[in-house]
Design an enzyme around this catalytic site. Structure first.
Site, PDB file in Angstrom:
ATOM      1  N   ASP A 122      16.935  -2.964 -30.508  1.00 57.40           N
ATOM      2  CA  ASP A 122      17.660  -1.964 -31.305  1.00 57.40           C
ATOM      3  C   ASP A 122      19.175  -2.171 -31.256  1.00 57.40           C
ATOM      4  OD1 ASP A 122      15.948  -0.013 -32.550  1.00 57.40           O
ATOM      5  OD2 ASP A 122      15.383   0.706 -30.553  1.00 57.40           O
ATOM      6  N   LYS A 140       6.677   0.173 -37.964  1.00 60.07           N
ATOM      7  CA  LYS A 140       7.287  -0.984 -37.292  1.00 60.07           C
ATOM      8  C   LYS A 140       6.200  -1.953 -36.842  1.00 60.07           C
ATOM      9  CE  LYS A 140      11.287   1.735 -35.840  1.00 60.07           C
ATOM     10  NZ  LYS A 140      11.945   2.510 -34.770  1.00 60.07           N
ATOM     11  N   GLN A 142      11.404   4.177 -28.482  1.00 64.63           N
ATOM     12  CA  GLN A 142      11.652   5.059 -29.618  1.00 64.63           C
ATOM     13  C   GLN A 142      12.379   6.323 -29.155  1.00 64.63           C
ATOM     14  OE1 GLN A 142      11.095   4.233 -32.776  1.00 64.63           O
ATOM     15  NE2 GLN A 142      11.642   6.204 -33.673  1.00 64.63           N
TER      16      GLN A 142
HETATM   17  N1  GUN Z   1      14.891   6.931 -33.622  1.00 63.51           N
HETATM   18  C1  GUN Z   1      15.401   7.021 -34.875  1.00 63.51           C
HETATM   19  N2  GUN Z   1      15.798   5.802 -35.309  1.00 63.51           N
HETATM   20  C2  GUN Z   1      15.532   4.946 -34.298  1.00 63.51           C
HETATM   21  C3  GUN Z   1      15.726   3.548 -34.155  1.00 63.51           C
HETATM   22  O1  GUN Z   1      16.230   2.844 -35.027  1.00 63.51           O
HETATM   23  N3  GUN Z   1      15.313   3.020 -32.976  1.00 63.51           N
HETATM   24  C4  GUN Z   1      14.758   3.768 -31.993  1.00 63.51           C
HETATM   25  N4  GUN Z   1      14.411   3.166 -30.865  1.00 63.51           N
HETATM   26  N5  GUN Z   1      14.574   5.069 -32.094  1.00 63.51           N
HETATM   27  C5  GUN Z   1      14.964   5.653 -33.249  1.00 63.51           C
END
Ligand code: GUN
Length: 283
Positions: free
Chosen positions: A116, A49, A93
């Protein structure tokens, strides 16, 4: 018959190029990602990311907190980021260590900085069919369907999986486009009866190869959101043999995966438009 493969990379690259243009026009977009602990899979996701955010010109901060971080400490950090005018977008996350209540942390995010789209305000706006921050993976799936002009209005769409991150938002986005949506899950009886009727089938369960070719409607569109690490490497939720039955299929890897990050960056641009008042956040 062999399915047309819907690859994510070219679409993701186009989205990322547009994000880079938007960032250049806006001047500064601040994204802070927070990783608590050192889960190796989360570390990989966060690195990817970051790399993508920086490549698009986003001012990305990779905040790392110790595994032992308390819930109160994390909540205090989130509140600090909420109040920071240099920060447009915040990503915490998941999963979080067991001493931290994820729902509480998600609720602590300023909804307009929730890149998100996990905050209940954003989930609720999606439920109501109002524009808002929507989770990146299902948005990426919609972009892939649109790229190939898949007819959704009146189509039978089946989503396997009911997670808050993929399955539920996916179902709502398909519903917004007038598909007739069925959500299947681990308690669904006779799963194949549902999947065989699906003009559009989205698999988001995390079980390698669970959608077998005999479960796919001939000529149907099959979207594989699964990313499962196995001894044979990364595999999806859909058995690749489904390509002999489906009309369209997303490969794993190289299908939905690249779309998630691209759409996350798009969400960061949206967050910045909210913070700058170019878009009104519904509060
Ligand atoms: N853990 C697995 N997928 C995601 C996501 O898309 N965003 C976040 N913040 N954590 C995750």
């Amino acid at each position: 018959m062999s399915a047309t493969l819907i690859t994510g990379k070219p679409i993701a690259e186009r989205i990322r190029a547009q994000v880079a243009e938007d960032v250049a026009a806006i001047g500064h977009i601040g994204l802070v990602t927070v990783l608590v602990g050192d889960d190796p899979a989360s570390d990989v996701y966060i690195r990817l990311k970051h790399k993508a955010a920086v490549a698009a010109g986003i001012d990305a901060t990779d905040l790392r907190l110790l595994e032992e971080t308390s819930e109160a400490e994390l909540l205090a950090k989130v509140e600090e980021l909420d109040a920071d005018p240099q920060v447009d977008a915040i990503l915490v996350q998941l999963p979080l260590p067991k001493q931290i209540d994820e729902a509480k942390v998600i609720r602590a995010l300023a909804p307009a900085k929730d890149v998100d789209g996990f905050h209940p305000i954003n989930a609720g706006q999606l439920y109501l069919g109002e524009p808002t921050l929507v989770p990146a993976t299902p948005r990426g799936v919609m972009a892939m369907l649109d790229e190939h002009d898949v007819e959704l209005s009146g189509a039978r769409a089946v989503v396997i999986g009911r997670s808050a991150i993929v399955g539920k938002p996916m179902a709502h986005l398909l519903l917004q486009r007038n598909a007739t949506v069925t959500i299947c899950h681990s308690r669904t009886r006779d799963l194949a009866q549902h999947t065989l009727a699906a003009d559009v089938l989205v698999a988001a369960v995390g079980v390698p190869g669970m959608v077998t070719p005999d479960m796919v409607k001939p000529g149907g569109v099959v979207i594989d959101v699964g990313i499962n690490r196995t001894e044979d490497g990364l595999v999806g939720d859909v058995d690749p043999g489904a390509a002999e039955v489906a009309g369209y299929l997303t490969p794993v890897p190289g299908g939905v995966g690249p779309m998630t990050i691209a759409c996350l960056l798009e969400n960061a641009v949206r967050c910045s438009r909210y913070r700058r008042g170019e878009l009104a956040f519904p509060l």
